[in-house]
Design an enzyme around this catalytic site. Structure first.
Site, PDB file in Angstrom:
ATOM      1  N   GLU A   1       0.876  -1.392  -0.011  1.00  0.00           N
ATOM      2  CA  GLU A   1       0.129   0.029   0.148  1.00  0.00           C
ATOM      3  C   GLU A   1       0.963   1.176   0.091  1.00  0.00           C
ATOM      4  OE1 GLU A   1      -2.792  -0.993  -0.851  1.00  0.00           O
ATOM      5  OE2 GLU A   1      -2.826  -2.953  -0.159  1.00  0.00           O
ATOM      6  N   GLY A   2       2.087   1.113  -0.772  1.00  0.00           N
ATOM      7  CA  GLY A   2       3.035   2.419  -0.560  1.00  0.00           C
ATOM      8  C   GLY A   2       3.830   2.145   0.538  1.00  0.00           C
TER       9      GLY A   2
END
Length: 593
Positions: free
Chosen positions: A438-439
């Protein structure tokens, strides 16, 4: 080692610290009474303890299996998910318009901590559905929303997000998956996506994928991307399932942890999809899904740290090794429990102070998510500002420290933790993905420094500083809580100093901002925890002064004192590193590495 849901602690945070009942009018008269909150927490805690936690170990040991393109989840997982659906736990915060229960996000996020701590991999299935639900809700047409959302809210269908491809992870401008208009309002989607959590499984009859793709002829880069909803099975006009769509699982990843979650390679071959929002607005629309996932990932890191801490505490009580430095504490046994040793206590308190502070931080953040819907325009705008500013901190700081807590917990177990006889190894392996997906946390730090901090002329952080100043002004007179107020004040000053350094040095040399970003995020995380720890200290001290003899409050103050004295000073070290600039990082030639 049985997981125990921290119901009492979350009730304290929601009811006594955040005092959420005072926000009912902002949330269209939502029921935020202590009775309702405590009832949901009690039942959610029981479900996590009795249904989800017992399947966590088999999920790790057996994992998911694939035959052809059919994926089977570990034994007992499908049955646990069906119990979850039947009990209504998948629909807590969804809009009643689509069959949800309409509870505030903060209550759903509290229950989500129980689910993720009981089994991080299991919690990802409903978690990803929630992200896809909100993405479709924000960008989809009424026809699309009415077709998919009711069965996603009920849990009958699940959802995913499909971004990453073999050639691109962070740099989504390189996405190659293409979308060709069919002339009937649908598009043909063709391409490959990798690392798709819950991409295929046996929980539900249908899986609704949200897919980032480039419409044929669109401009290169991010601006050419669009977002599509692509169901595993097409849905007929009457809501029944039609033929299989052109999407399948081409393989499962073999991972370090979260074995119970099916991490898939997804193949799209002329799959039918429908546009969400406008062409070329894919990244804007996908950010709704991504931000939901980033908050969920922060929660997951925190929750795994909590579960690991609980296991370490149990081990430290039971394991007999050596004698206390101040004299025997267990005269009837061959040795004392390792809990008597100062360094073991250091590790446990490090984890405990983070976990309890992190719980308050993430629930404070969830309150802001709810207040975005306030009918008061100023309240809603302030909450939106805070969500933009705080989301990268929640994701990165809570996952970094959740991983650290899991590592400390394994260390408390000693050699036993390195074996598979105890759960410590699984917690550490499961936690390791959270700073990555998610980054990555480095990307979160760059987002904070480069985009979120300067947005609207720094309006969000200035407002947050003003809130801290107001809190300090209101609570600075109580001698018992003075160390917490002083710690918060100093940490806020350190964050202001770091912000000023970035303003002066980041613009003239962008590498300075990049080099400073992770240390800056950690100063921010420490200050955020200092803020919520001060709030918890004030609430517990007030209870004590009102005559409460509940040891919960004395224990809370002792844990908070550890945070203030042994963890919060790290902020100054981060500032010193930040101020060294980029030269020491960038001067070395590439071939010297």
């Amino acid at each position: 080692m049985a997981y125990k849901a921290p119901v009492r602690d979350l009730s304290f945070i929601l009811n006594d610290v955040l005092k959420v009942d005072r926000y009912a009018n902002h949330l269209e008269g939502a029921d935020l009474s202590r009775d309702l909150i405590d009832q949901v927490l009690e039942e959610g805690g029981k479900f996590a303890e009795e249904v989800i936690a017992p399947i966590n170990r088999v999920g790790d040991q057996v994992g998911c299996k694939i035959e052809g393109d059919v994926v089977t989840t570990p034994p007992g997982w499908k049955e646990a998910y069906q119990q979850m659906v039947e009990a209504g736990w998948t629909s807590l915060a969804f809009d009643p318009k689509y069959g949800g229960q309409g509870l505030p996000a903060m209550i759903a996020m509290a229950v989500g901590q129980f689910t993720a701590a009981a089994s991080a991999a299991f919690s990802m299935y409903p978690g990803l559905t929630a992200g896809a639900f909100h993405g479709i809700e924000a960008a989809g047409s009424d026809e699309i929303k009415n077709k998919y959302l009711p069965k996603m809210a009920s849990g009958e269908w699940t959802g995913t997000m499909n971004l990453t491809e073999p050639q691109c992870g962070t740099d989504l401008g390189m996405v190659r998956t293409k979308a060709v208009p069919n002339g009937d309002g649908s598009y043909s989607i063709t391409g490959q996506k990798i690392w798709i959590s819950a991409g295929e499984h046996d929980f539900a009859d249908n899986i609704i994928h949200t897919v980032l793709a480039r419409v044929e002829g669109a401009v290169p880069g991010i601006k050419g991307l669009s977002l599509f909803v692509v169901p595993k099975f097409l849905v007929n006009e009457d809501g029944s399932l039609g033929e299989r769509n052109g999407v399948s699982c081409a393989g499962l990843e073999h991972k370090m942890g979260i074995h119970g979650n099916a991490t898939c390679v997804m193949a799209y071959e002329n799959a039918k999809g429908w546009l969400l929002g406008e062409e070329g607005r894919g990244m804007n629309n996908m950010f709704v899904v991504m931000n939901e996932a980033r908050l969920g990932t922060g929660l997951q890191g925190l929750a795994i740290g909590d579960a690991a801490y609980q296991a370490a505490v149990e081990f430290a009580h039971d394991r007999l090794q050596g004698r206390a430095l101040t004299g025997t504490k267990n005269p009837d046994g061959p040795a004392d429990p390792i809990l008597v040793h100062p360094d073991v206590r250091r590790m446990l308190l490090e984890a405990k102070a983070f976990v309890e502070g992190g719980r308050a931080f993430i629930l404070w953040t969830a309150l802001q998510a709810d207040l975005q819907r306030s009918t008061d325009e100023a309240t809603a705008q302030k909450a939106k500002d805070y969500m933009g500013l705080i989301t990268p901190v929640v994701k990165a700081y809570l996952t970094d420290k959740g991983l650290h807590a899991a590592s400390l917990a394994l260390q408390v177990h000693g050699g036993s933790g390195y074996t598979e006889h105890f759960p410590a190894s699984q917690y550490l392996r499961d936690a390791r993905i959270t700073p990555i997906y998610e980054g990555t946390n480095g990307i979160q730090a760059l987002d904070l420094v480069g985009r979120k901090l300067p947005a609207n002329g720094g309006r969000a952080i200035m407002s947050w500083f003003a809130d801290i100043d107001a809190f300090v002004g209101e609570n600075g007179g109580n001698e018992a809580t003075q160390p917490f107020i002083e710690g918060l004040t100093k940490s806020k000053g350190t964050l202001q100093e770091a912000s000023m350094w970035l303003m002066q040095n980041g613009m003239q040399n962008p590498d300075n901002a990049g080099a400073a970003s992770t240390d800056y995020l950690h100063i921010f995380g420490l200050t955020a925890l200092a803020y919520v720890w001060a709030q918890m200290a004030v609430a517990s001290q007030a209870a004590i002064e009102a005559g409460s003899d509940d040891p919960f409050h004395a224990n809370k103050l002792m844990t908070g004192r550890y945070f203030v004295e042994r963890i919060l000073p790290d902020a100054r070290a981060h500032l010193k590193k930040l101020q060294s600039g980029a030269e020491v990082l960038m001067q070395m030639p590439a071939e010297a590495f």
